[in-house]
Write an enzyme that holds these catalytic residues in place. Sequence first.
Site, short mmCIF file in Angstrom:
data_model
loop_
_atom_site.label_atom_id
_atom_site.label_comp_id
_atom_site.label_asym_id
_atom_site.label_seq_id
_atom_site.Cartn_x
_atom_site.Cartn_y
_atom_site.Cartn_z
N THR A 54 29.15 37.38 51.35
CA THR A 54 30.43 37.22 50.68
C THR A 54 30.28 36.45 49.37
O THR A 54 30.89 36.80 48.36
CB THR A 54 31.44 36.50 51.60
OG1 THR A 54 31.62 37.28 52.79
CG2 THR A 54 32.79 36.31 50.92
N CYS A 55 29.43 35.44 49.38
CA CYS A 55 29.23 34.62 48.19
C CYS A 55 28.66 35.44 47.03
O CYS A 55 29.10 35.32 45.89
CB CYS A 55 28.30 33.46 48.50
SG CYS A 55 28.84 32.43 49.90
#
Length: 168
Positions: A54-55
């Site tokens: 996600t990052c």
Amino acid sequence: MIKVGDALPATTLMEYSEVEGNGCSLGPNAVDVSQATAGKTIAVFAVPGAFTPTCSAKHVPGYVEQADAFKAAGVDEIWCLSVNDAFVMGAWARDQKTNGKVRMLADGDAAFAKATGLTLDLNGKGLGLRSNRYSMLVKDGKVVSLNVEAPGKFEVSDAATLLGQAQA
């Protein structure tokens, strides 16, 4: 936990630089949080880990894409914080093409995360103590908005949310 109106903790983050600049040597350089935020407006976002799905796919790219809009809204700098070492953050910066847009700052020993009360215990997942996912707008070292994600979520710390707060 840190809240709106609080000053950022007087801690030191680390930043990897590949190019020597004004007083900046190659390799990790200390960033005194109090000095670096004095008189500035900073968009800060923190992630649980560099190179994580996600990052890397959503969080960092959103801030890179909106860097000019943040500048137009009066934000002097955008900081990405993670409990990783400066070398990992430097490699992630290259991978995400953040140069000149987002400062990738290492909170290697989680001192900043602990001081703000924004830690995330990922020991059971083999990642140890990390930073929670959040964003905050900081003016002259003080928090003016704070968006902390619920565990496993990515709903309120995105670039669009913080940009809207910076424009308000």
